[in-house]
Design a protein around this motif. Structure first.
Motif, PDB file in Angstrom:
ATOM      1  N   GLU A 174      61.066 110.807  -3.166  1.00 37.56           N
ATOM      2  CA  GLU A 174      62.398 111.399  -3.050  1.00 37.56           C
ATOM      3  C   GLU A 174      63.145 111.285  -4.374  1.00 37.56           C
ATOM      4  OE1 GLU A 174      66.319 110.793  -0.161  1.00 37.56           O
ATOM      5  OE2 GLU A 174      64.316 110.259   0.562  1.00 37.56           O
ATOM      6  N   SER A 175      63.954 112.290  -4.682  1.00 41.18           N
ATOM      7  CA  SER A 175      64.742 112.267  -5.912  1.00 41.18           C
ATOM      8  C   SER A 175      65.855 111.239  -5.799  1.00 41.18           C
ATOM      9  CB  SER A 175      65.336 113.650  -6.192  1.00 41.18           C
ATOM     10  OG  SER A 175      64.313 114.587  -6.439  1.00 41.18           O
ATOM     11  N   PHE A 176      66.111 110.553  -6.912  1.00 42.58           N
ATOM     12  CA  PHE A 176      67.155 109.520  -6.910  1.00 42.58           C
ATOM     13  C   PHE A 176      67.766 109.482  -8.298  1.00 42.58           C
ATOM     14  CE2 PHE A 176      68.918 105.205  -6.722  1.00 42.58           C
ATOM     15  CZ  PHE A 176      69.456 105.208  -5.436  1.00 42.58           C
ATOM     16  N   ASN A 177      69.085 109.677  -8.366  1.00 42.36           N
ATOM     17  CA  ASN A 177      69.792 109.850  -9.629  1.00 42.36           C
ATOM     18  C   ASN A 177      70.739 108.679  -9.877  1.00 42.36           C
ATOM     19  OD1 ASN A 177      70.656 111.031 -11.969  1.00 42.36           O
ATOM     20  ND2 ASN A 177      71.318 112.951 -11.032  1.00 42.36           N
ATOM     21  N   VAL A 178      70.597 108.043 -11.034  1.00 46.63           N
ATOM     22  CA  VAL A 178      71.377 106.845 -11.363  1.00 46.63           C
ATOM     23  C   VAL A 178      72.115 107.040 -12.683  1.00 46.63           C
ATOM     24  CG1 VAL A 178      71.273 104.351 -11.800  1.00 46.63           C
ATOM     25  CG2 VAL A 178      69.621 105.417 -10.240  1.00 46.63           C
ATOM     26  N   LEU A 179      73.367 106.564 -12.734  1.00 49.91           N
ATOM     27  CA  LEU A 179      74.117 106.489 -13.990  1.00 49.91           C
ATOM     28  C   LEU A 179      74.378 105.030 -14.316  1.00 49.91           C
ATOM     29  CD1 LEU A 179      76.828 109.324 -13.771  1.00 49.91           C
ATOM     30  CD2 LEU A 179      74.501 109.438 -14.665  1.00 49.91           C
ATOM     31  N   ASP A 180      74.145 104.660 -15.568  1.00 47.88           N
ATOM     32  CA  ASP A 180      74.386 103.296 -16.036  1.00 47.88           C
ATOM     33  C   ASP A 180      75.483 103.356 -17.091  1.00 47.88           C
ATOM     34  OD1 ASP A 180      74.372 100.742 -17.040  1.00 47.88           O
ATOM     35  OD2 ASP A 180      72.221 100.617 -17.303  1.00 47.88           O
ATOM     36  N   PHE A 181      76.650 102.799 -16.762  1.00 44.40           N
ATOM     37  CA  PHE A 181      77.806 102.863 -17.656  1.00 44.40           C
ATOM     38  C   PHE A 181      77.849 101.640 -18.568  1.00 44.40           C
ATOM     39  CE2 PHE A 181      79.039 105.344 -13.941  1.00 44.40           C
ATOM     40  CZ  PHE A 181      79.521 106.503 -14.532  1.00 44.40           C
ATOM     41  N   GLY A 182      77.988 101.869 -19.872  1.00 47.56           N
ATOM     42  CA  GLY A 182      78.034 100.770 -20.827  1.00 47.56           C
ATOM     43  C   GLY A 182      76.709 100.040 -20.854  1.00 47.56           C
ATOM     44  N   CYS A 183      75.630 100.789 -21.010  1.00 50.29           N
ATOM     45  CA  CYS A 183      74.280 100.242 -20.830  1.00 50.29           C
ATOM     46  C   CYS A 183      73.877  99.260 -21.917  1.00 50.29           C
ATOM     47  CB  CYS A 183      73.263 101.371 -20.746  1.00 50.29           C
ATOM     48  SG  CYS A 183      73.284 102.480 -22.178  1.00 50.29           S
ATOM     49  N   GLY A 184      74.490  99.339 -23.111  1.00 50.70           N
ATOM     50  CA  GLY A 184      74.131  98.423 -24.187  1.00 50.70           C
ATOM     51  C   GLY A 184      72.668  98.556 -24.576  1.00 50.70           C
ATOM     52  N   TYR A 195      61.370  99.476 -11.619  1.00 49.97           N
ATOM     53  CA  TYR A 195      61.442  99.112 -10.199  1.00 49.97           C
ATOM     54  C   TYR A 195      61.510 100.358  -9.312  1.00 49.97           C
ATOM     55  CZ  TYR A 195      63.835  98.092  -5.811  1.00 49.97           C
ATOM     56  OH  TYR A 195      64.207  98.078  -4.489  1.00 49.97           O
ATOM     57  N   LEU A 196      62.403 101.294  -9.659  1.00 48.09           N
ATOM     58  CA  LEU A 196      62.596 102.471  -8.807  1.00 48.09           C
ATOM     59  C   LEU A 196      61.404 103.421  -8.857  1.00 48.09           C
ATOM     60  CD1 LEU A 196      66.355 103.213  -9.623  1.00 48.09           C
ATOM     61  CD2 LEU A 196      65.444 102.322  -7.477  1.00 48.09           C
ATOM     62  N   SER A 197      60.802 103.558 -10.044  1.00 52.11           N
ATOM     63  CA  SER A 197      59.711 104.526 -10.176  1.00 52.11           C
ATOM     64  C   SER A 197      58.355 103.959  -9.768  1.00 52.11           C
ATOM     65  CB  SER A 197      59.633 105.053 -11.609  1.00 52.11           C
ATOM     66  OG  SER A 197      59.379 103.992 -12.515  1.00 52.11           O
ATOM     67  N   VAL A 198      58.092 102.684 -10.124  1.00 53.78           N
ATOM     68  CA  VAL A 198      56.788 102.089  -9.848  1.00 53.78           C
ATOM     69  C   VAL A 198      56.774 101.339  -8.518  1.00 53.78           C
ATOM     70  CG1 VAL A 198      55.052 100.434 -10.660  1.00 53.78           C
ATOM     71  CG2 VAL A 198      56.259 101.903 -12.301  1.00 53.78           C
ATOM     72  N   LYS A 199      57.779 100.509  -8.289  1.00 56.02           N
ATOM     73  CA  LYS A 199      57.811  99.710  -7.062  1.00 56.02           C
ATOM     74  C   LYS A 199      58.222 100.545  -5.854  1.00 56.02           C
ATOM     75  CE  LYS A 199      56.773  95.601  -8.736  1.00 56.02           C
ATOM     76  NZ  LYS A 199      55.600  94.820  -8.272  1.00 56.02           N
ATOM     77  N   ARG A 200      59.278 101.341  -6.026  1.00 55.79           N
ATOM     78  CA  ARG A 200      59.774 102.156  -4.916  1.00 55.79           C
ATOM     79  C   ARG A 200      59.162 103.556  -4.884  1.00 55.79           C
ATOM     80  NH1 ARG A 200      61.816 100.044  -0.366  1.00 55.79           N
ATOM     81  NH2 ARG A 200      62.641  97.976  -0.906  1.00 55.79           N
ATOM     82  N   LYS A 201      58.502 103.927  -5.984  1.00 57.49           N
ATOM     83  CA  LYS A 201      57.807 105.218  -6.080  1.00 57.49           C
ATOM     84  C   LYS A 201      58.749 106.400  -5.814  1.00 57.49           C
ATOM     85  CE  LYS A 201      53.172 103.507  -4.947  1.00 57.49           C
ATOM     86  NZ  LYS A 201      53.497 102.090  -5.208  1.00 57.49           N
ATOM     87  N   LEU A 202      59.940 106.326  -6.388  1.00 58.04           N
ATOM     88  CA  LEU A 202      60.906 107.413  -6.262  1.00 58.04           C
ATOM     89  C   LEU A 202      60.802 108.345  -7.467  1.00 58.04           C
ATOM     90  CD1 LEU A 202      64.068 105.422  -5.085  1.00 58.04           C
ATOM     91  CD2 LEU A 202      62.373 106.577  -3.668  1.00 58.04           C
ATOM     92  N   ASN A 203      61.245 109.559  -7.281  1.00 57.85           N
ATOM     93  CA  ASN A 203      61.368 110.513  -8.384  1.00 57.85           C
ATOM     94  C   ASN A 203      62.717 110.251  -9.045  1.00 57.85           C
ATOM     95  OD1 ASN A 203      61.224 112.681 -10.127  1.00 57.85           O
ATOM     96  ND2 ASN A 203      61.778 114.196  -8.571  1.00 57.85           N
ATOM     97  N   VAL A 204      62.737 109.234  -9.885  1.00 58.40           N
ATOM     98  CA  VAL A 204      64.009 108.705 -10.369  1.00 58.40           C
ATOM     99  C   VAL A 204      64.418 109.315 -11.703  1.00 58.40           C
ATOM    100  CG1 VAL A 204      62.912 106.729 -11.495  1.00 58.40           C
ATOM    101  CG2 VAL A 204      65.305 106.583 -10.825  1.00 58.40           C
ATOM    102  N   LYS A 205      65.722 109.464 -11.835  1.00 56.57           N
ATOM    103  CA  LYS A 205      66.324 109.877 -13.100  1.00 56.57           C
ATOM    104  C   LYS A 205      67.472 108.920 -13.386  1.00 56.57           C
ATOM    105  CE  LYS A 205      68.902 113.635 -15.326  1.00 56.57           C
ATOM    106  NZ  LYS A 205      69.471 114.998 -15.136  1.00 56.57           N
ATOM    107  N   ILE A 206      67.429 108.273 -14.540  1.00 54.93           N
ATOM    108  CA  ILE A 206      68.504 107.367 -14.938  1.00 54.93           C
ATOM    109  C   ILE A 206      69.086 107.832 -16.261  1.00 54.93           C
ATOM    110  CG2 ILE A 206      69.136 105.015 -15.596  1.00 54.93           C
ATOM    111  CD1 ILE A 206      67.001 103.930 -13.832  1.00 54.93           C
TER     112      ILE A 206
END
Length: 394
Positions: A174-184, A195-206
């Protein structure tokens, strides 16, 4: 020193490799209310001496254990609770010098917890590039001895995130979209992606946002190096720039400075982001404005107390404002206090679509509280419906 007490200490020293903790309580003539002597690493211990309002810490090296126990730990208390991995001792003393030693060979719950192997989400042996670049893993994917605490902290963060996904499962792919504010420098962003892509096997975008162009450039180079095609970094200011118009499933804001946290939280509320993970940092706003005027004036008389009170008040208002917006919110410890004083995490999940009128009514109560002290709070201002159109980044 009493012969029986000295013999008990000798037994403790001889079993030091099995020693977990000693708690000294019931002061007879000690200047301290309590003393705790506990293991912090394989061969090192920490002595914590408590007075009424202070705690004094001392790290004890392996060759100092016997001297420390005999001269700085034992003496001056009624009771000493000694815990080993295979049992324990209770040592009782009184003002007359009588010493009673009771043995306990039955494993306690505490012993079992101490010995139980921790089931981390990230485990030794996994090929996780970011952990190797951080020096947490060796080239052979073993935990570097000097980085064991960092490894635990990283897993703690991932466990906090994982807890939400276990309660709210998402289908693989499943697609999953994340924003990281002030990522440093973003090592946690890379690990979250893993974690999201390998462990949870999501179609992740960060997407990671940061103000520093050199940091963003370096992070994009690492994302390419690791082959993380769904991870990108952008130079942007959460307070001013137009951010993503896509559907966002989760925002992360770890140590976004001062009111940058408020802008990130407001973005999440406006976009109805499902999950929020925020560790606020440098809460200066209320501290700079607050003045006496209410029931908590006693908290404003000394600078350090005022600063801490203002920070807690800031985060309490943020939590309540998110709840007013329809989020289920909890606060938890991100890392141990000895690792960082900025250890409060706000974790929130959208539970229901908020009633705008009711939200404003509840937020007005928070504003009335602040008015007593002459202070304001950015998130409350941003969440006012009449103020949204005036924000540059919208």
């Amino acid at each position: 020193m009493n012969e029986k007490l000295e013999k008990a200490i000798d037994e403790i020293v001889s079993k030091s490799e099995k020693l977990i903790k000693i708690v000294c309580s019931g002061s007879l003539d000690s200047e301290y209310n309590k003393v705790v002597f506990r293991r912090i690493e394989k061969d090192r211990f920490l002595s914590e001496k408590y007075t009424r309002d202070k705690v004094f810490h001392e790290t004890i090296e392996p060759d100092e254990i016997e001297k420390c126990l005999k001269t700085r730990i034992f003496g001056g208390f009624k009771q000493y609770d000694v815990m080993f991995t295979d049992g324990g001792l209770i040592i009782l003393t009184n003002k007359k010098g009588t010493v009673t030693v009771k043995g306990n060979k039955v494993k306690t719950v505490m012993d079992a917890v101490h010995n139980r192997k921790k089931n981390y989400i990230f485990t030794e042996g996994e090929d996780i590039p970011a952990l190797k670049d951080l020096g947490v893993f060796t080239k052979e994917n073993k935990i570097a001895a000097a980085k064991s605490e960092k490894f635990k902290q990283i897993n703690r963060f991932i466990e906090i995130v994982d807890d939400v996904f276990r309660k709210n499962p998402i289908n693989e792919g499943e697609s999953f979209n994340v924003l990281d504010f002030g990522c440093g420098k973003s090592y946690l962003t890379f690990l979250l992606y893993y974690y999201l892509s390998v462990k949870r096997k999501l179609n992740v975008k960060i997407t990671g946002y940061d103000l520093k162009a050199d940091v963003v450039k370096k992070c994009n180079e690492l994302a390419d190096k690791y082959g993380y095609n769904g991870l990108k970094f952008i130079v942007a200011d959460v307070k001013e720039d137009k951010l993503s118009d896509e559907k966002i499933d989760m925002i992360v804001t770890l140590h976004a400075c001062d009111t940058a946290t408020d802008y990130a939280l407001d973005f999440a509320v406006e976009k109805e982001v499902k999950y929020i993970f925020s560790v606020p940092c440098c809460q200066h706003e209320i501290n700079a404005e607050i003045r006496k005027g209410g029931d908590f004036d006693i908290m404003l008389e000394h600078g350090l107390i005022k600063e801490r009170f203002s920070a807690l008040l800031t985060d309490a208002i943020r939590v309540k404002a998110l709840e007013n917006a329809g989020y289920s919110v909890d606060c938890l410890e991100f890392v141990g206090f000895d690792a960082s004083p900025k250890n409060l995490m706000i974790r929130a999940s959208l539970a229901m679509k908020e009633d705008a009128a009711e939200r404003e009514k509840q937020n007005e109560k928070l504003e009335c509280l602040l008015d007593k002290y002459g202070a304001s709070q950015t998130l409350l201002g941003l969440m006012k419906s009449e103020g949204r159109d005036g924000i540059n980044r919208r």
